[in-house]
Design an enzyme around this catalytic site. Sequence first.
Site, PDB file in Angstrom:
ATOM      1  CG  ASP A 114      23.026 -28.466 -23.836  1.00  0.00           C
ATOM      2  OD1 ASP A 114      23.530 -28.094 -24.918  1.00  0.00           O
ATOM      3  OD2 ASP A 114      22.571 -27.670 -22.983  1.00  0.00           O
ATOM      4  CD  GLU A 144      21.836 -22.799 -26.625  1.00  0.00           C
ATOM      5  OE1 GLU A 144      21.499 -21.673 -27.023  1.00  0.00           O
ATOM      6  OE2 GLU A 144      21.006 -23.685 -26.316  1.00  0.00           O
TER       7      GLU A 144
END
Length: 391
Positions: A77, A142
């Site tokens: 991500d 994250e």
Amino acid sequence: MLTFDTANDLANPLPLAQALIRRPSVTPVDAGALDVLEAALEQLGFACRRYPFGEVDNLYARRGTASPCFLFAGHTDVVPPGADADWQRPPFGAEAEDGLLWGRGAADMKGAIAAMVASVQRFLDAAGEPNGSIAFLITGDEEGPAIDGTKAVLKALADEGEQFDHCLVGEPTNPNQLGDTIKSGRRGSLNCTLTVTGRQGHVAYPERAENPIPPLLTLLGRLMARKLDDGVSPFQPSNLEVTSVDVGNPTTNVIPATATARFNIRFNIAHTGDALSQWIRDEVAKSDLDFDGRVEADIHVTGEAFLTPAGAFTTLLQDCVEAETGRRPALTTGGGTSDARFIQLYAPVAEFGLVGATMHQVDEHVAISDIETLTAIYTRILTRYFQDHPA
């Protein structure tokens, strides 16, 4: 799902890095990034499992069942790119020009993921089967709340009996040039919102109101007056930073009903999140004594401070980086938080990746030569790890 024509394609990290960048995986949207990675890892003989939690998808892959198990952890991500027009090149175009790879996630941290995949291919080509296991834990959370990503997957894996001996996180740890630093620890982080509720009234009749602002300022003053510590080697001193003070009062003649403030504490191993939380609650209780209202603290500890002590594992990492770059990286603990704060509960962990000078910025990019060098470093780490089996 992206596939590669031959296994040899995986020894070159650039095509995989580009394929990952071209998936606009802004947290929590995966956009097919994990499909790309899963296809590559399956081609290398990894058994892959997906772990969706909430809106987040995560990937765990392992090749082999024996110990020791070397875990590589990271995330696909990315943060939002902002306006496309502000970029010199499309943020998800993954263009490779003039020796640079451009795009959101190039540094943080799709380039490092591709480098580790390529290093596994090179290691297998040179050494054959490892005397142990290699695993990947790649999250899609994250850059977000970090609730449904690494933290959740690690618990699920532990419940299934999975164990790891050491972990390397591919965060962009180098501030200026490849080989600068290895993160061997991180400070903890605590966020707190203070809300003081009094009683609204006219400024000319303060006896009919209860002003929440003075007790809030007094409380903030007491919290800020405490010197948390002088630093604990190798950590810098802990610090409390006020990030917002809000009343939301558009008038000049009304005492407001509420006042709020937010602050963050970045703390080293001299403290725990629980101890700091209790200190804040104790100070809040003192504020309540002389105030005819409510003082509340909403406290969230998003990570504890941790340190992987210098030893065989960190020395192995330093040796491998120095062998490829000519620079011996320092072991540091500065900067923000990462998913290593969760991993450290399960295995010794350190972090090393690309240069992070442009991460989270417009025109994020990395040197293609750095991706190649990082691949060589990771290959050397795998080779040494399964030769030496560091404690």
